[in-house]
Design a protein around this motif. Structure first.
Motif, PDB file in Angstrom:
ATOM      1  N   VAL A 191       0.855  -1.192   0.000  1.00  0.00           N
ATOM      2  CA  VAL A 191       0.000   0.000   0.000  1.00  0.00           C
ATOM      3  C   VAL A 191       0.891   1.243   0.000  1.00  0.00           C
ATOM      4  CG1 VAL A 191      -1.784   1.297   1.226  1.00  0.00           C
ATOM      5  CG2 VAL A 191      -1.801  -1.221   1.267  1.00  0.00           C
ATOM      6  N   PRO A 192       0.704   2.164  -0.960  1.00  0.00           N
ATOM      7  CA  PRO A 192       1.475   3.413  -0.930  1.00  0.00           C
ATOM      8  C   PRO A 192       1.156   4.217   0.324  1.00  0.00           C
ATOM      9  CG  PRO A 192       0.454   3.074  -3.077  1.00  0.00           C
ATOM     10  CD  PRO A 192      -0.149   2.057  -2.159  1.00  0.00           C
ATOM     11  N   GLU A 193       2.167   4.852   0.876  1.00  0.00           N
ATOM     12  CA  GLU A 193       1.986   5.616   2.109  1.00  0.00           C
ATOM     13  C   GLU A 193       0.912   6.688   1.938  1.00  0.00           C
ATOM     14  OE1 GLU A 193       2.079   6.661   5.846  1.00  0.00           O
ATOM     15  OE2 GLU A 193       3.390   5.047   5.121  1.00  0.00           O
ATOM     16  N   GLY A 194       0.811   7.277   0.764  1.00  0.00           N
ATOM     17  CA  GLY A 194      -0.179   8.319   0.526  1.00  0.00           C
ATOM     18  C   GLY A 194      -1.612   7.831   0.557  1.00  0.00           C
ATOM     19  N   GLU A 209       1.382  -1.897  10.546  1.00  0.00           N
ATOM     20  CA  GLU A 209       1.919  -1.055   9.478  1.00  0.00           C
ATOM     21  C   GLU A 209       3.002  -1.784   8.680  1.00  0.00           C
ATOM     22  OE1 GLU A 209       3.220   2.785  10.557  1.00  0.00           O
ATOM     23  OE2 GLU A 209       1.318   3.386  11.496  1.00  0.00           O
ATOM     24  N   LEU A 210       3.801  -2.576   9.374  1.00  0.00           N
ATOM     25  CA  LEU A 210       4.904  -3.288   8.732  1.00  0.00           C
ATOM     26  C   LEU A 210       4.417  -4.190   7.604  1.00  0.00           C
ATOM     27  CD1 LEU A 210       8.011  -3.835   8.958  1.00  0.00           C
ATOM     28  CD2 LEU A 210       7.417  -5.779  10.440  1.00  0.00           C
ATOM     29  N   ALA A 211       3.192  -4.690   7.745  1.00  0.00           N
ATOM     30  CA  ALA A 211       2.635  -5.612   6.746  1.00  0.00           C
ATOM     31  C   ALA A 211       1.783  -4.905   5.706  1.00  0.00           C
ATOM     32  CB  ALA A 211       1.802  -6.691   7.445  1.00  0.00           C
ATOM     33  N   LEU A 212       1.558  -3.594   5.868  1.00  0.00           N
ATOM     34  CA  LEU A 212       0.664  -2.865   4.970  1.00  0.00           C
ATOM     35  C   LEU A 212       1.389  -1.966   3.973  1.00  0.00           C
ATOM     36  CD1 LEU A 212      -2.169  -1.670   7.398  1.00  0.00           C
ATOM     37  CD2 LEU A 212      -2.430  -3.280   5.501  1.00  0.00           C
ATOM     38  N   PHE A 213       2.293  -1.131   4.469  1.00  0.00           N
ATOM     39  CA  PHE A 213       2.787  -0.009   3.671  1.00  0.00           C
ATOM     40  C   PHE A 213       4.141  -0.297   3.026  1.00  0.00           C
ATOM     41  CE2 PHE A 213      -0.083   1.825   6.860  1.00  0.00           C
ATOM     42  CZ  PHE A 213      -1.006   2.401   5.993  1.00  0.00           C
ATOM     43  N   GLY A 214       4.208   0.018   1.721  1.00  0.00           N
ATOM     44  CA  GLY A 214       5.416  -0.241   0.945  1.00  0.00           C
ATOM     45  C   GLY A 214       6.109   1.022   0.483  1.00  0.00           C
ATOM     46  N   GLY A 215       6.119   2.040   1.331  1.00  0.00           N
ATOM     47  CA  GLY A 215       6.787   3.284   0.969  1.00  0.00           C
ATOM     48  C   GLY A 215       5.905   4.202   0.146  1.00  0.00           C
ATOM     49  N   ALA A 216       6.504   5.267  -0.371  1.00  0.00           N
ATOM     50  CA  ALA A 216       5.742   6.292  -1.080  1.00  0.00           C
ATOM     51  C   ALA A 216       4.985   5.728  -2.275  1.00  0.00           C
ATOM     52  CB  ALA A 216       6.670   7.418  -1.516  1.00  0.00           C
ATOM     53  N   SER A 217       5.603   4.833  -3.024  1.00  0.00           N
ATOM     54  CA  SER A 217       4.970   4.269  -4.217  1.00  0.00           C
ATOM     55  C   SER A 217       4.315   2.919  -3.972  1.00  0.00           C
ATOM     56  CB  SER A 217       6.020   4.106  -5.321  1.00  0.00           C
ATOM     57  OG  SER A 217       6.982   3.127  -4.935  1.00  0.00           O
TER      58      SER A 217
END
Length: 279
Positions: A191-194, A209-217
């Motif tokens: 998931v993009p952070e935005g 969060e560790l399992a959800l978000f993959g940075g800005a993109s």
């Protein structure tokens, strides 16, 4: 208060939260089934059963948790995935039906005594589903989170798969450097952070969060995972990953040097799984 009255009252409470409205009756019933430890058939057969004070108090407490948008899987402590009943806690992502497409795609392509690596195992859902359906396979499951690994190992114990799956704490493939696998599989955070604010509260506020978000993109983990998988796979070995909405083209670009790149759509026609072979 009777079972029927408790469910009706629970449904009204949950329906007061717009995010929960559509599933209010289902959730109210599921929470009561959990509290009473009975099947839905048993509940429907005895709707006039009267709840004792302790049962009603625990039911009301769980309704309050759900009303605060806590996922029902964390409240009841379990989720079914690919025919397996898994324990889940707030240390792990809740396994989704979409991820079953990844398991199906891998099972269609593997046979015999293969060596499989599951990267970011979480609850162990993918690794345990593969181990249960590939009796000759050797499965390794890695995760950066010790708490997640504890949940996964507990699920292996409950399912009688201890000894079939090796669990290792690892940042991606770091702990298995130098080993060779027939397949590397992963449902990484994408998931993009935005997109954080657009997620449902029950995802945004409760799942790790560790399992959800993959940075800005949303691509950070893929950018690291794909080259590491290339080093760990045998020639012709399979890389299979779940991907997010709108990421097909970017993933295809990252796999430009791989063979047989293909995508599997989910039931909504969204590219959900990517498959590739090491050339």
């Amino acid at each position: 208060m009777t079972v029927r009255e408790a469910i009706a009252g629970g449904t009204r409470k949950l329906a007061g939260n717009l995010e929960l409205q559509a599933g209010a009756a289902r959730d109210a019933e599921m929470l009561l089934l959990h509290e009473l430890g009975i099947s839905r058939a048993g509940l429907l057969a005895h709707p006039e059963r009267v709840l004792v004070d302790a049962e009603l108090a625990r039911y009301e407490a769980n309704l309050a948790r759900r009303l605060a948008c806590e996922p029902i899987q964390y409240i009841v402590g379990e989720q079914e995935f690919y025919g397996l009943r898994l324990r889940v806690t707030r240390d792990v992502l809740i396994p989704r039906p979409e991820t079953e497409h990844l398991v199906e795609a891998v099972l269609a392509r593997l046979r015999g005594a293969v060596r499989v690596l599951d990267v970011g195992t979480g609850s162990g859902a993918i690794a345990l589903a593969l181990a249960a359906n590939l009796p000759e396979a050797s499965v390794t499951a890695v995760d950066l989170s010790p708490a997640a690994l504890a949940v996964a190992a507990g699920n292996a114990q409950t399912l009688g798969l201890v000894g079939r799956v090796r669990f290792l704490e690892s940042d991606l493939l770091g702990a298995v450097r130098g080993e060779v696998f027939d397949a590397v599989v992963s449902n990484p955070p994408y998931v993009p952070e935005g997109d954080r604010t657009g997620l449902a509260a029950q995802v945004r506020e409760f799942e790790p969060e560790l399992a959800l978000f993959g940075g800005a993109s949303g691509m950070n983990v893929y950018e690291r995972l794909i080259p590491q998988a290339a080093l760990a796979l045998k020639v012709g070995g399979l890389l299979a990953m779940e991907i997010g909405y709108g990421q097909r083209e970017a993933i295809a670009a990252l796999l430009s040097g791989w063979a047989g790149v293909s995508f599997v759509d989910d039931l909504q026609g969204i590219a959900r799984v990517v498959l590739a072979r090491r050339g």
